[in-house]
Design an enzyme around this catalytic site. Structure first.
Site, short mmCIF file in Angstrom:
data_model
loop_
_atom_site.label_atom_id
_atom_site.label_comp_id
_atom_site.label_asym_id
_atom_site.label_seq_id
_atom_site.Cartn_x
_atom_site.Cartn_y
_atom_site.Cartn_z
N CYS A 125 -8.12 51.16 16.64
CA CYS A 125 -9.18 51.56 17.56
C CYS A 125 -8.81 51.21 18.99
O CYS A 125 -8.24 50.16 19.27
CB CYS A 125 -10.53 50.92 17.25
SG CYS A 125 -11.10 51.24 15.60
N ARG A 174 -3.63 54.01 18.87
CA ARG A 174 -4.31 52.90 18.18
C ARG A 174 -5.21 53.40 17.05
O ARG A 174 -5.76 52.60 16.30
CB ARG A 174 -5.15 52.10 19.17
CG ARG A 174 -4.36 51.50 20.30
CD ARG A 174 -5.27 50.74 21.24
NE ARG A 174 -5.84 49.59 20.58
CZ ARG A 174 -5.29 48.40 20.50
NH1 ARG A 174 -4.12 48.20 21.07
NH2 ARG A 174 -5.88 47.41 19.89
N TRP A 220 -9.79 54.10 14.26
CA TRP A 220 -8.97 54.02 13.05
C TRP A 220 -9.92 53.46 11.99
O TRP A 220 -10.32 52.30 12.06
CB TRP A 220 -7.78 53.08 13.26
CG TRP A 220 -6.83 53.08 12.11
CD1 TRP A 220 -5.84 53.98 11.85
CD2 TRP A 220 -6.76 52.10 11.06
NE1 TRP A 220 -5.18 53.64 10.70
CE2 TRP A 220 -5.71 52.50 10.19
CE3 TRP A 220 -7.49 50.95 10.74
CZ2 TRP A 220 -5.37 51.77 9.05
CZ3 TRP A 220 -7.15 50.23 9.61
CH2 TRP A 220 -6.09 50.65 8.78
N ASN A 246 -13.78 47.46 18.72
CA ASN A 246 -12.48 47.43 18.06
C ASN A 246 -12.40 46.12 17.30
O ASN A 246 -12.54 45.05 17.90
CB ASN A 246 -11.36 47.52 19.11
CG ASN A 246 -9.99 47.22 18.53
OD1 ASN A 246 -9.76 47.46 17.35
ND2 ASN A 246 -9.09 46.71 19.34
N GLY A 247 -12.19 46.19 15.98
CA GLY A 247 -12.12 44.97 15.18
C GLY A 247 -12.90 45.17 13.89
O GLY A 247 -13.19 46.30 13.50
N GLU A 258 15.10 49.49 7.60
CA GLU A 258 14.42 50.06 8.76
C GLU A 258 14.47 51.60 8.71
O GLU A 258 13.48 52.28 8.99
CB GLU A 258 15.06 49.51 10.05
CG GLU A 258 14.53 50.07 11.35
CD GLU A 258 13.02 49.94 11.55
OE1 GLU A 258 12.36 49.24 10.78
OE2 GLU A 258 12.50 50.59 12.48
N LYS A 262 11.28 54.22 8.52
CA LYS A 262 11.08 55.32 9.47
C LYS A 262 10.82 56.62 8.73
O LYS A 262 9.91 57.37 9.07
CB LYS A 262 12.30 55.52 10.39
CG LYS A 262 12.55 54.47 11.45
CD LYS A 262 11.58 54.50 12.60
CE LYS A 262 10.44 53.56 12.38
NZ LYS A 262 10.54 52.19 12.78
N GLU A 275 7.28 56.56 7.07
CA GLU A 275 6.07 56.59 7.90
C GLU A 275 5.88 57.88 8.68
O GLU A 275 4.74 58.26 8.94
CB GLU A 275 5.97 55.36 8.81
CG GLU A 275 6.94 55.28 9.96
CD GLU A 275 6.65 54.07 10.86
OE1 GLU A 275 7.62 53.53 11.40
OE2 GLU A 275 5.49 53.68 11.02
N HIS A 328 21.32 47.45 -10.92
CA HIS A 328 20.51 46.57 -11.76
C HIS A 328 19.17 47.20 -12.10
O HIS A 328 18.20 46.49 -12.34
CB HIS A 328 20.35 45.21 -11.07
CG HIS A 328 21.66 44.50 -10.92
ND1 HIS A 328 22.30 43.88 -11.97
CD2 HIS A 328 22.49 44.40 -9.85
CE1 HIS A 328 23.45 43.38 -11.55
NE2 HIS A 328 23.60 43.69 -10.26
N LYS A 375 -0.83 52.15 15.84
CA LYS A 375 0.25 51.42 16.48
C LYS A 375 0.09 49.91 16.35
O LYS A 375 1.01 49.21 15.99
CB LYS A 375 0.33 51.82 17.95
CG LYS A 375 1.47 51.17 18.73
CD LYS A 375 2.79 51.73 18.30
CE LYS A 375 3.95 51.16 19.10
NZ LYS A 375 5.21 51.43 18.39
C1 AGP Z 1 7.03 50.48 12.82
O1 AGP Z 1 7.51 51.75 12.92
C2 AGP Z 1 5.67 50.32 12.39
N1 AGP Z 1 4.79 51.21 12.99
C3 AGP Z 1 5.17 48.93 12.08
O2 AGP Z 1 5.89 48.49 10.99
C4 AGP Z 1 5.18 47.83 13.18
O3 AGP Z 1 6.49 47.45 13.48
C5 AGP Z 1 4.37 46.63 12.67
O4 AGP Z 1 3.04 47.05 12.48
C6 AGP Z 1 4.41 45.45 13.59
O5 AGP Z 1 3.86 45.72 14.84
P1 AGP Z 1 4.05 44.73 16.05
O6 AGP Z 1 5.50 44.69 16.36
O7 AGP Z 1 3.25 45.33 17.17
O8 AGP Z 1 3.53 43.39 15.61
#
Ligand code: AGP
Length: 612
Positions: free
Chosen positions: A2, A27, A74, A100-101, A487, A491, A494, A510, A607
């Site tokens: 949010c 957000r 969100w 927000n929260g 990583e 990517k 997501e 395994h 985000k």
């Molecule tokens: C990464 O592509 C993600 N969107 C997510 O994993 C992100 O890195 C994670 O939520 C941590 O966020 P921050 O670095 O703002 O704490």
């Protein structure tokens, strides 16, 4: 999770509010809305869906109001719908709130208010807040400013996290805000003031900011702001000048923020190492008061983070252990905070967070403080919550990262952790000086080598166009190549919604190799010459079972045949992830584009994850 914006001033509020929401859409983007005071009445415009729905919502652009609040959601409590969209009003339509929260005790509060005759239109936790404010306002409060007093009384009833903005037609000259565990900043203008979840949302209008603390209230008028602590004792607050370039948060000709941010990586790394790493000299972290004696007293370092930031931590562990000879454990913040980790004053806990607002990372930091450890924050956002909690802060200077999928933050975090490891090693004298100098030379050369990797963009686009219909992908690597595989896999998941898994190459047989069948795509990262023969054998194992293979490597693999090979420059294996991750970022980006998805705003994500 949010985003909120507020405005009071001498111009029309609606464009400021809607522009701010567009900047904050990363957000959350399940619904959006505004509330303004028009002719002494609160007017609300809101709906489910993207902020763009507000742009031309009937009547919205006719609103002349110069005070208002706004929200992009969100969803946590209640599905995305018009009713569940913010702002929410009390039953008398005198108080409007954006939040927000999460309000953890909203069920009890709802029951309490229902008993008092209030009714609810939404399934949200937030709707209790305007009604609680109304309840306290009508009951009477012991405060000269009855609006602020009623909000204070309502906030005292809340359990959970919140950044709140409140307006009322009974008090048309002010916006009242308060925060706890959710971010909020105030932008100071001339005869106008702004409120936002983060700085870039209003950076186009001002560079002067007040960074609100937890449990701090602000009553925002057109020409001044009054600040109060949790007991409503007034205090004075300093303005912080933010020297960011407002255009840094724009797309600058790129189709998406993610692509722009991938291309910004050479610059982000240059900025992050600037003034810290100079060849022929010792590394320097000006504001980091860590001594040789303190480092010598340590028996363990924890690196704690979430998602991509945690993946950066895994790479950082290798550098710290190798150069400083201090054992490092990396943990996911949401696990760490509940598993009673063994921590004392001989433990240094490093927390990595691009946003500096991730709820689990912040909670994990507070836990370590309680247990007596020193805490060091690695973050990209100046003045973010984590910087105010940690004993020490070191910033990555990647510039604003807007795309939900983190790219330049990751590479900046890895480079920063490596420079930090060199700095610690120089203090400790734990690693051969000549070798440290060689590593520093390699680090300085990274931006130029990254430019070379970015030249492979077209190749990755072509590969993406061939494999975008896949349902499953497997990423393999050994050592830090495995961490890069993790990583890369994240990517792909997501932003392209393809199921993917990362495995340490040797672990595949395994169990997971049972899933390899004709035509499946396996992506290998091979950058460490010592481990390459082993990794090649593992990839051959999947080739024999019909897999298609893409290999990212810095070595000449002329004798082996893979379906696709992306060649990257050689460098020290401690920092090779900074180069090898880029083809994987580009691959994920172009798979998502080819599938026609919204790269910057993938489904179900936001985000900053400011809830548990
Ligand atoms: C990464 O592509 C993600 N969107 C997510 O994993 C992100 O890195 C994670 O939520 C941590 O966020 P921050 O670095 O703002 O704490």
């Amino acid at each position: 999770m949010c985003g909120i914006v507020g405005y009071i001033g001498n111009k029309k509020a609606v464009p400021v509010l809607v522009n701010g929401l567009h900047c904050l859409e990363y957000r959350g983007y399940d619904s959006a809305g505004i509330a303004v005071l028009e002719n002494n009445k609160i007017v609300v415009k809101k709906d489910k869906g993207r902020v763009a729905n507000l742009d031309n919502m009937p009547g919205i652009n006719d609103l002349e109001a110069s005070i208002g609040i706004a929200h992009t959601r969100w969803a946590t409590h209640g599905k995305p719908s018009m009713e569940n969209s913010h702002p929410h009003m009390d039953n008398s339509n005198q108080f409007a709130v954006v939040h927000n929260g999460i309000i953890e005790n909203y069920n009890e509060l709802r029951a309490f208010l229902t008993e008092k005759g209030y009714h609810f239109l939404s399934q949200t936790d937030t709707e209790v807040i305007p009604n609680l404010i109304h309840y306290h306002y009508t009951k009477g409060v012991d405060c000269e400013d009855t609006f602020l007093g009623a909000i204070h009384a309502a906030v005292n009833d809340l359990k959970g996290s919140y950044a709140l903005e409140v307006i009322s037609n009974l008090f048309p000259d002010r916006v009242v805000v308060v925060r706890k565990d959710s971010p909020l900043v105030l932008g100071k203008g001339k005869e106008e003031n702004y409120v936002a979840s983060d700085i870039p949302a209003v950076l186009a209008y001002t560079k002067d900011f007040y960074l609100l603390e937890d449990n701090e209230y602000a009553v925002v008028y057109q020409d001044h702001v009054q600040f109060y602590d949790s007991n409503l004792v007034e205090h004075v607050k300093e303005v912080k000048v933010i020297e960011w370039d407002a255009t840094a948060a724009e797309k600058n000709g790129y189709e998406d923020f993610m692509l722009k941010e991938i291309h910004e990586q050479p610059m982000a790394i240059r900025e992050t190492i600037k003034n810290r790493l100079n060849l022929g000299e010792k590394c320097l972290f000006k504001d980091l008061a860590i001594t040789k004696e303190y480092l010598q007293s340590l028996n363990k370092i924890y690196i704690v983070a979430c998602g991509t930031a945690m993946h950066a931590g895994l790479v950082g562990k290798d550098a710290i252990e190798k150069l400083c000879k201090i054992p490092v454990e990396v943990d996911i913040a949401s696990e760490f905070r509940y598993r009673d980790p063994i921590i004392d004053e001989k433990t240094l806990c490093i927390y990595i967070s691009q946003s500096g607002e991730t709820a689990d990372t912040l909670a994990a930091l507070k836990l370590a403080k309680r247990k007596g450890a020193k805490t060091l924050a690695v973050t990209n956002v100046i003045g973010s919550s984590i910087t105010r909690e940690a004993d020490y802060t070191v910033y990555t200077y990647a510039g604003p990262e807007i795309a939900v999928a983190s790219t330049k933050a990751y590479t900046s975090q890895v480079v920063l952790l490596t420079v930090l490891a060199v700095y610690f090693a120089e203090l400790l004298g734990s690693y051969e000086e000549a070798k440290l100098e060689e590593l520093k030379t390699e680090i300085s050369g990274l931006p130029a080598k990254l430019e070379t990797v970015l030249e492979e963009e077209k190749t990755l686009k072509d590969i993406a166009e061939k494999i975008y219909t896949e349902h499953d992908m497997y990423f393999l690597g050994r050592g830090s190549d495995y961490h890069v595989a993790m990583e890369g896999s994240l990517k792909v998941k997501e932003i392209s919604y393809i199921h993917s898994e990362a495995y340490a190459s040797g672990e595949l047989k395994h169990g997971t190799i049972a899933l390899i069948e004709n035509g499946i795509t396996v992506i290998g990262v091979l950058t460490n010459p010592e481990l390459t023969p082993k990794s090649i054998s593992n990839i051959q194992e999947v080739v024999s079972r019909g897999a298609k293979t893409l290999v990212v490597t810095n070595q000449d693999l002329a004798n082996v045949s893979f379906d696709y090979v992306v060649r990257i420059p050689e460098t020290n294996s401690l920092i090779s992830p900074i180069l090898s991750v880029v083809p994987l970022q580009l691959l994920a980006y172009y798979i998502s584009k080819t599938k026609g998805l919204d790269v910057d705003k993938p489904r179900n994500l936001a985000k900053s994850v400011t809830v548990e």
